[in-house]
Scaffold this active site. Structure first.
Site, PDB file in Angstrom:
ATOM      1  N   CYS A  14       0.804  -1.218   0.000  1.00 36.48           N
ATOM      2  CA  CYS A  14       0.000   0.000   0.000  1.00 36.48           C
ATOM      3  C   CYS A  14       0.840   1.274   0.000  1.00 36.48           C
ATOM      4  O   CYS A  14       0.558   2.209  -0.750  1.00 36.48           O
ATOM      5  CB  CYS A  14      -0.986  -0.002   1.160  1.00 36.48           C
ATOM      6  SG  CYS A  14      -0.236  -0.032   2.808  1.00 36.48           S
ATOM      7  N   HIS A  74      -2.453   0.832   7.191  1.00 37.85           N
ATOM      8  CA  HIS A  74      -2.750   0.779   5.762  1.00 37.85           C
ATOM      9  C   HIS A  74      -2.991   2.206   5.282  1.00 37.85           C
ATOM     10  O   HIS A  74      -3.472   3.058   6.048  1.00 37.85           O
ATOM     11  CB  HIS A  74      -3.996  -0.079   5.539  1.00 37.85           C
ATOM     12  CG  HIS A  74      -4.295  -0.342   4.100  1.00 37.85           C
ATOM     13  ND1 HIS A  74      -3.535  -1.189   3.323  1.00 37.85           N
ATOM     14  CD2 HIS A  74      -5.284   0.131   3.298  1.00 37.85           C
ATOM     15  CE1 HIS A  74      -4.044  -1.236   2.098  1.00 37.85           C
ATOM     16  NE2 HIS A  74      -5.104  -0.439   2.054  1.00 37.85           N
ATOM     17  N   HIS A  88      -6.167   1.960  -3.366  1.00 37.74           N
ATOM     18  CA  HIS A  88      -5.129   1.433  -2.491  1.00 37.74           C
ATOM     19  C   HIS A  88      -4.722   0.049  -2.973  1.00 37.74           C
ATOM     20  O   HIS A  88      -5.354  -0.529  -3.863  1.00 37.74           O
ATOM     21  CB  HIS A  88      -5.647   1.369  -1.049  1.00 37.74           C
ATOM     22  CG  HIS A  88      -6.856   0.497  -0.875  1.00 37.74           C
ATOM     23  ND1 HIS A  88      -6.847  -0.630  -0.088  1.00 37.74           N
ATOM     24  CD2 HIS A  88      -8.100   0.574  -1.401  1.00 37.74           C
ATOM     25  CE1 HIS A  88      -8.053  -1.193  -0.117  1.00 37.74           C
ATOM     26  NE2 HIS A  88      -8.828  -0.481  -0.905  1.00 37.74           N
TER      27      HIS A  88
END
Length: 177
Positions: A81, A132, A144
């Protein structure tokens, strides 16, 4: 972002540059004009910049969509990510971000979830020590590199992301290269 980071015009600018008019001939003075406000349907410079940014983000996403997630990955063979976010903002806005999610979460200014604009970063706590990051696209969506779906677009109101939301950040224009 239009406004903050992206402020964000595609191509690395926070807002469109000044446009110059061609000089008028000296023999014809311009006729006096009264000021009229732009029509409500005409987009402002900021909304035009946001539209350009959103289009640039979507073009970048289309090239990466479905790329598998790989922890530590930095290529279309597998990406995590933070690398995806870093590469996206570098390509679309010429922003230089740190490599890890935790480092990225310290950049820019904190903003309320209700104030998100296209190009802002959204962060999640997905475990005791795991985080994240994604890039907000507007209309409650963000792109993402998901560990389960690879590079994808998700909704902030999805129960998983809503429950794990941590913070949002806007990268100031001076973070550009």
């Amino acid at each position: 972002m239009a406004g903050g980071l992206l402020l964000l015009a595609a191509g690395g600018c926070a807002s469109p540059g000044l446009q110059h008019r061609p000089a008028q001939a000296a023999s014809t003075p311009p006729a006096p004009r009264e000021y009229t406000a732009p029509a409500a349907e005409e987009p402002s410079m900021l909304s035009a910049a946001a539209d350009r940014l959103q289009q640039a983000l979507h073009r970048f996403y289309e090239r990466w969509a479905g790329t598998p997630y790989r922890y530590g990955g930095t290529s279309q063979n597998g990406v995590d990510c933070s690398s995806f976010v870093r590469q996206t903002l570098d390509a679309v806005e010429s922003y230089e971000l740190p490599r890890t999610t935790v480092q990225q979460a310290r950049v820019g200014m904190s903003i309320a979830r209700a104030d998100l604009e296209t190009g802002d970063l959204v962060f999640f706590k997905t475990g005791a020590l795991s985080h994240h990051v994604g890039i907000y696209l507007g209309q409650g969506r963000f792109m993402h590199a998901s560990s389960s779906q690879g590079v994808t677009i998700s909704r902030l109101d999805n129960i998983y992301w809503r429950d794990h939301y941590w913070q949002s950040r806007r990268i100031p224009a001076n973070s550009r290269l």
